[in-house]
Scaffold this motif. Structure first.
Motif, PDB file in Angstrom:
ATOM      1  N   ALA A 160       0.807  -1.224   0.000  1.00 39.02           N
ATOM      2  CA  ALA A 160       0.000   0.000   0.000  1.00 39.02           C
ATOM      3  C   ALA A 160       0.836   1.269   0.000  1.00 39.02           C
ATOM      4  O   ALA A 160       0.294   2.372  -0.119  1.00 39.02           O
ATOM      5  N   VAL A 161       2.149   1.140   0.122  1.00 35.75           N
ATOM      6  CA  VAL A 161       3.007   2.318   0.276  1.00 35.75           C
ATOM      7  C   VAL A 161       2.872   3.270  -0.905  1.00 35.75           C
ATOM      8  O   VAL A 161       2.827   4.494  -0.741  1.00 35.75           O
ATOM      9  N   GLY A 162       2.785   2.732  -2.122  1.00 34.97           N
ATOM     10  CA  GLY A 162       2.689   3.581  -3.308  1.00 34.97           C
ATOM     11  C   GLY A 162       1.489   4.508  -3.268  1.00 34.97           C
ATOM     12  O   GLY A 162       1.596   5.697  -3.584  1.00 34.97           O
ATOM     13  N   LEU A 163       0.325   3.971  -2.874  1.00 32.05           N
ATOM     14  CA  LEU A 163      -0.886   4.798  -2.771  1.00 32.05           C
ATOM     15  C   LEU A 163      -0.692   5.886  -1.726  1.00 32.05           C
ATOM     16  O   LEU A 163      -1.023   7.054  -1.964  1.00 32.05           O
ATOM     17  N   TYR A 164      -0.134   5.527  -0.571  1.00 33.96           N
ATOM     18  CA  TYR A 164       0.035   6.504   0.494  1.00 33.96           C
ATOM     19  C   TYR A 164       1.005   7.612   0.083  1.00 33.96           C
ATOM     20  O   TYR A 164       0.789   8.790   0.401  1.00 33.96           O
ATOM     21  N   GLU A 165       2.054   7.253  -0.625  1.00 37.71           N
ATOM     22  CA  GLU A 165       3.000   8.275  -1.088  1.00 37.71           C
ATOM     23  C   GLU A 165       2.330   9.227  -2.077  1.00 37.71           C
ATOM     24  O   GLU A 165       2.584  10.434  -2.036  1.00 37.71           O
ATOM     25  N   MET A 166       1.470   8.710  -2.941  1.00 36.31           N
ATOM     26  CA  MET A 166       0.753   9.574  -3.882  1.00 36.31           C
ATOM     27  C   MET A 166      -0.154  10.557  -3.155  1.00 36.31           C
ATOM     28  O   MET A 166      -0.431  11.651  -3.665  1.00 36.31           O
ATOM     29  N   LEU A 167      -0.620  10.172  -1.967  1.00 34.69           N
ATOM     30  CA  LEU A 167      -1.505  11.033  -1.187  1.00 34.69           C
ATOM     31  C   LEU A 167      -0.738  11.948  -0.231  1.00 34.69           C
ATOM     32  O   LEU A 167      -1.345  12.651   0.561  1.00 34.69           O
ATOM     33  N   GLY A 168       0.591  11.942  -0.328  1.00 37.98           N
ATOM     34  CA  GLY A 168       1.384  12.893   0.440  1.00 37.98           C
ATOM     35  C   GLY A 168       2.062  12.350   1.676  1.00 37.98           C
ATOM     36  O   GLY A 168       2.701  13.113   2.413  1.00 37.98           O
ATOM     37  N   PHE A 169       1.949  11.049   1.945  1.00 36.09           N
ATOM     38  CA  PHE A 169       2.597  10.468   3.119  1.00 36.09           C
ATOM     39  C   PHE A 169       4.075  10.208   2.843  1.00 36.09           C
ATOM     40  O   PHE A 169       4.464   9.857   1.727  1.00 36.09           O
ATOM     41  N   CYS A 170       4.886  10.355   3.894  1.00 35.60           N
ATOM     42  CA  CYS A 170       6.309  10.046   3.826  1.00 35.60           C
ATOM     43  C   CYS A 170       6.666   9.109   4.980  1.00 35.60           C
ATOM     44  O   CYS A 170       6.036   9.146   6.040  1.00 35.60           O
ATOM     45  N   GLU A 171       7.689   8.314   4.757  1.00 32.77           N
ATOM     46  CA  GLU A 171       8.119   7.379   5.793  1.00 32.77           C
ATOM     47  C   GLU A 171       8.688   8.118   6.996  1.00 32.77           C
ATOM     48  O   GLU A 171       9.525   9.014   6.844  1.00 32.77           O
ATOM     49  N   ALA A 172       8.249   7.713   8.193  1.00 31.32           N
ATOM     50  CA  ALA A 172       8.775   8.277   9.434  1.00 31.32           C
ATOM     51  C   ALA A 172       9.514   7.230  10.253  1.00 31.32           C
ATOM     52  O   ALA A 172      10.111   7.548  11.283  1.00 31.32           O
TER      53      ALA A 172
END
Length: 231
Positions: free
Chosen positions: A188-200
């Motif tokens: 799911a990481v790809g979708l979250y990155e498209m929505l503006g999320f970054c790894e913390a």
């Protein structure tokens, strides 16, 4: 010789968001089991009746949780195949989610439930315990909207149901001017990155039990700052 005319592209389904109800719990468990086929889910949760009962009861118990917003994405009535608006409501649910509103002054809870006997309790304690601790360490004292779970029926993945569920919470976070936080499975990481999320942050876990033999599983902690409305 003229080329064969291409068939018109099939339009994507139209979804609307509605509050989740107790009657939807069995369908949500169906969706979760179908959507989460990663090593962690398969290792923790054998697909047996006792695990299904645990998940259904957990959803029922948490529907009334303070600050929890359970939503379902359903096919709009006039968008159902063959205009079959009378089909059972459960079959129309394409996905669901649980967003938790900011809790000022509250530290993220790290309490774990009593796992059912058929679950891998050791693995559940190790992983869910680490994820809960990371949530506390990263977000204590920071008001935020927390996406605790989101799942889309594989039949509807890539058609907008999941992103619609996501954007509901992100809009709430932007209005309040606070961050959004989630734990991410690798697919799911790809979708979250498209929505503006970054790894913390991240946690890697070695899984080896009767269902999953010697695999590493990576869970990411992801953060999205509030967007400036109107900019």
């Amino acid at each position: 010789m003229a080329a064969e005319p291409k068939a018109p592209a099939k339009p994507k389904p139209v979804f609307e968001l509605l509050p989740l109800t107790a009657a939807d719990a069995p369908r949500c468990v169906d969706i979760y089991f179908a959507a989460f086929q990663n090593p962690h889910s398969l290792a923790c949760w054998p697909r047996v009746p006792s695990i299904r009962a645990f998940w259904e009861q957990m959803i029922l118990d948490e529907l009334a949780e303070l600050g929890a917003h359970w939503l379902k994405a359903v096919r709009a009535g006039n968008d159902l195949p063959d205009s079959n608006a009378s089909s059972p409501a459960a079959e129309q649910i394409a996905g669901f989610c649980k967003w938790v509103a900011p809790k000022p002054g509250k530290v993220p809870d790290t309490t774990l439930p009593q796992w059912p006997a058929d679950a891998d309790g050791r693995l559940c304690d190790e992983t869910f315990g680490a994820w809960a601790k990371a949530h506390k360490d990263l977000m204590s004292g920071r008001g935020h909207w927390y996406l605790e779970i989101v799942a889309t029926d594989p039949t509807y993945q890539g058609q907008g149901a999941g992103s619609k569920l996501m954007r509901w919470g992100l809009e709430q976070a932007d209005v309040k001017g606070v961050a959004a936080y989630l734990e991410a499975s690798p697919d799911a990481v790809g979708l979250y990155e498209m929505l503006g999320f970054c790894e913390a942050g991240r946690t890697d876990t070695y899984i080896d039990n009767e269902r999953v033999k010697g695999e590493w599983y990576r869970n990411l902690y992801m953060l999205r700052p509030a967007a400036k409305i109107g900019v």
